[in-house]
Design a protein around this motif. Structure first.
Motif, short mmCIF file in Angstrom:
data_model
loop_
_atom_site.label_atom_id
_atom_site.label_comp_id
_atom_site.label_asym_id
_atom_site.label_seq_id
_atom_site.Cartn_x
_atom_site.Cartn_y
_atom_site.Cartn_z
N ILE A 149 -53.36 -22.51 -52.64
CA ILE A 149 -54.17 -21.76 -53.60
C ILE A 149 -54.13 -22.44 -54.97
N ALA A 150 -52.96 -22.95 -55.36
CA ALA A 150 -52.85 -23.68 -56.63
C ALA A 150 -53.83 -24.86 -56.64
N MET A 151 -53.92 -25.56 -55.49
CA MET A 151 -54.84 -26.70 -55.40
C MET A 151 -56.29 -26.25 -55.55
N THR A 152 -56.58 -25.07 -55.00
CA THR A 152 -57.94 -24.52 -55.09
C THR A 152 -58.32 -24.24 -56.55
N LEU A 153 -57.31 -23.94 -57.38
CA LEU A 153 -57.60 -23.53 -58.76
C LEU A 153 -57.73 -24.70 -59.74
N VAL A 154 -57.42 -25.90 -59.27
CA VAL A 154 -57.41 -27.07 -60.17
C VAL A 154 -58.73 -27.23 -60.90
N GLY A 155 -59.83 -27.02 -60.21
CA GLY A 155 -61.15 -27.23 -60.83
C GLY A 155 -61.64 -26.06 -61.66
N GLY A 156 -60.80 -25.02 -61.83
CA GLY A 156 -61.21 -23.85 -62.61
C GLY A 156 -62.40 -23.13 -62.02
N PRO A 157 -62.37 -22.82 -60.71
CA PRO A 157 -63.54 -22.20 -60.07
C PRO A 157 -63.78 -20.78 -60.56
N ARG A 158 -65.05 -20.36 -60.53
CA ARG A 158 -65.42 -18.99 -60.91
C ARG A 158 -65.48 -18.09 -59.68
N VAL A 159 -65.68 -18.71 -58.51
CA VAL A 159 -65.73 -17.96 -57.26
C VAL A 159 -64.74 -18.63 -56.29
N ILE A 160 -63.86 -17.81 -55.72
CA ILE A 160 -62.84 -18.37 -54.84
C ILE A 160 -62.96 -17.76 -53.45
N PHE A 161 -62.98 -18.62 -52.46
CA PHE A 161 -62.99 -18.17 -51.07
C PHE A 161 -61.59 -18.36 -50.49
N LEU A 162 -61.05 -17.29 -49.95
CA LEU A 162 -59.72 -17.36 -49.34
C LEU A 162 -59.85 -16.90 -47.88
N ASP A 163 -59.72 -17.83 -46.97
CA ASP A 163 -59.87 -17.48 -45.56
C ASP A 163 -58.49 -17.16 -44.99
N GLU A 164 -58.26 -15.89 -44.76
CA GLU A 164 -56.97 -15.38 -44.27
C GLU A 164 -55.79 -15.91 -45.09
N PRO A 165 -55.76 -15.50 -46.38
CA PRO A 165 -54.75 -16.07 -47.29
C PRO A 165 -53.31 -15.73 -46.94
N THR A 166 -53.08 -14.67 -46.19
CA THR A 166 -51.67 -14.29 -45.98
C THR A 166 -51.25 -14.30 -44.51
N THR A 167 -52.09 -14.87 -43.65
CA THR A 167 -51.70 -14.91 -42.24
C THR A 167 -50.41 -15.72 -42.08
N GLY A 168 -49.46 -15.15 -41.40
CA GLY A 168 -48.20 -15.84 -41.15
C GLY A 168 -47.16 -15.71 -42.24
N LEU A 169 -47.49 -14.96 -43.31
CA LEU A 169 -46.51 -14.79 -44.38
C LEU A 169 -45.65 -13.56 -44.14
N ASP A 170 -44.39 -13.63 -44.60
CA ASP A 170 -43.54 -12.45 -44.46
C ASP A 170 -43.96 -11.42 -45.51
N PRO A 171 -43.48 -10.17 -45.37
CA PRO A 171 -43.98 -9.11 -46.26
C PRO A 171 -43.80 -9.42 -47.75
N ARG A 172 -42.67 -10.06 -48.11
CA ARG A 172 -42.46 -10.35 -49.52
C ARG A 172 -43.48 -11.38 -50.02
N SER A 173 -43.67 -12.45 -49.23
CA SER A 173 -44.63 -13.49 -49.63
C SER A 173 -46.04 -12.92 -49.67
N ARG A 174 -46.31 -12.00 -48.75
CA ARG A 174 -47.64 -11.39 -48.74
C ARG A 174 -47.88 -10.61 -50.03
N HIS A 175 -46.86 -9.86 -50.46
CA HIS A 175 -47.02 -9.10 -51.71
C HIS A 175 -47.17 -10.03 -52.90
N THR A 176 -46.42 -11.13 -52.90
CA THR A 176 -46.57 -12.13 -53.97
C THR A 176 -48.01 -12.64 -54.00
#
Ligand SMILES: Nc1ncnc2c1ncn2[C@@H]1O[C@H](COP(=O)(O)OP(=O)(O)OP(=O)(O)O)[C@@H](O)[C@H]1O
Ligand SMILES: [Mg+2]
Length: 320
Positions: A149-176
């Motif tokens: 996600i940090a890499m996605t933000l490098v260009g300062g986008p106004r619209v962000i697409f996140l395809d299943e951003p939390t799949t495979g993350l544990d509950p704490r990482s998901r909340h983060t």
């Protein structure tokens, strides 16, 4: 009228004779989070790929605008306005987190010093400073996702697409990750995310669309979607078969499960309805072994609207 960050009319995509997207309309206001929900193979990734210019829609599609630009006429302008975090990581494991970031800065034609500044800021923001000099292959799943996600933000986008951003993350990482996504939006960015976690859509999204069979079968806020389907009930369970039978006759209109000695009464979960159930049980001198109140959640919506048990495809439910 609010400005739309994403607007699509009659979005279509077929592979061979299989219509993956069969006329999908989308309208996502700027500065909001939109969640596209759907079972495996519903076409979520296909939609993201089309809206982010990676795959072209069928010619029969209507107009598609992203970040204020016409996708067909000016894909280059769309690309400059967006950031995409794919379902599968774009992180190169052989180089360090910092090098991944600098590579993105290069791709966005940032100057060397600007690239370093932006990369350092994002690594800090995503809690990756300590790991920045280590090969990304040594990162945990959560760290890789944050780097993605940090890499996605490098260009300062106004619209962000996140395809299943939390799949495979544990509950704490998901909340983060949820916190990160919320912060993006307070900065005015628009987020289009796909997920299979209903709770995620419930937590994050201003609006949710359920995709099934190539079409949006329901759309609205989490609250509106929950109201679409019945499912609120009080469930009473007994251990004594005689008490169970007396309860069934005392309560009248109930759904029964003779095997489990359990019954369900439709209910909105309000105190008044609950008290009426308890009063009737008291009057009959019956005590249940267990009482649970069930309010419909997005899981109920998902099961009711998707798959073979779903509504007929034509009866698109829309709540506004
Ligand atoms: N390049 C392709 N060629 C042929 N068929 C494809 C291609 N890409 C996707 N499909 C098909 O389109 C359908 C939708 O796929 P898509 O990846 O968009 O689903 P999804 O909703 O993202 O699923 P998941 O939850 O598993 O990620 C699937 O049946 C898939 O096999
Ligand atoms: Mg997918």
């Amino acid at each position: 009228m609010t400005d739309l960050a994403i607007a699509a009319n009659g979005l279509r995509k077929s592979y061979g004779d299989k219509a993956v997207l069969d006329g999908v309309d989308l309208a996502v206001p700027e500065g909001t989070i939109f969640a596209l929900l759907g079972p495996n193979g519903a076409g979520k990734t296909t939609a993201v790929k089309i809206l982010s210019t990676l795959v072209s829609p069928d010619p029969a599609s209507g107009e598609i605008r992203v970040g204020g630009h016409d996708l067909a006429a000016d894909p280059q302008a769309v690309r400059a306005a967006i950031g995409v975090t794919g379902q599968f990581s774009a992180v190169d494991g052989l180089i360090t987190g910092e090098e991944n970031m600098l590579l993105m800065a290069d791709l966005h034609h940032l100057s060397r010093s600007e690239g370093r500044r932006v990369a350092a800021g994002l690594l800090e923001r995503f809690d990756l400073v300590e790991a920045a000099k280590k090969p990304a292959s040594t990162y945990s799943g959560g760290m890789k996702r944050r780097l993605d996600i940090a890499m996605t933000l490098v260009g300062g986008p106004r619209v962000i697409f996140l395809d299943e951003p939390t799949t495979g993350l544990d509950p704490r990482s998901r909340h983060t990750m949820w916190q990160i996504i919320r912060e993006l939006v307070t900065g005015g960015v628009t987020v289009f995310l796909t997920t299979q976690y209903l709770e995620e859509a419930d937590q994050l999204a201003d609006r949710i669309a359920v995709l099934d069979g190539g079409r949006i079968v329901a759309e609205g806020t989490a609250e509106e979607l929950k109201r679409l389907i019945p499912g609120g009930h009080v469930r009473l369970r007994f251990s004594d078969p005689a008490a169970y039978r007396r309860a069934v006759s005392a309560l009248g209109e109930v759904t029964t499960d003779d095997e489990a000695l359990a019954l369900q009464i439709p209910s909105d979960g309000s105190q008044r309805e609950l008290r009426s159930v308890l009063d009737r049980l008291d009057l009959a001198g019956i005590e249940a072994d267990e009482l649970t109140v069930h309010t419909p959640d997005l899981d109920d919506v998902f099961f009711a609207l998707t798959g073979s048990a779903g509504l007929p495809r034509q009866s698109k439910e829309s709540v506004r």
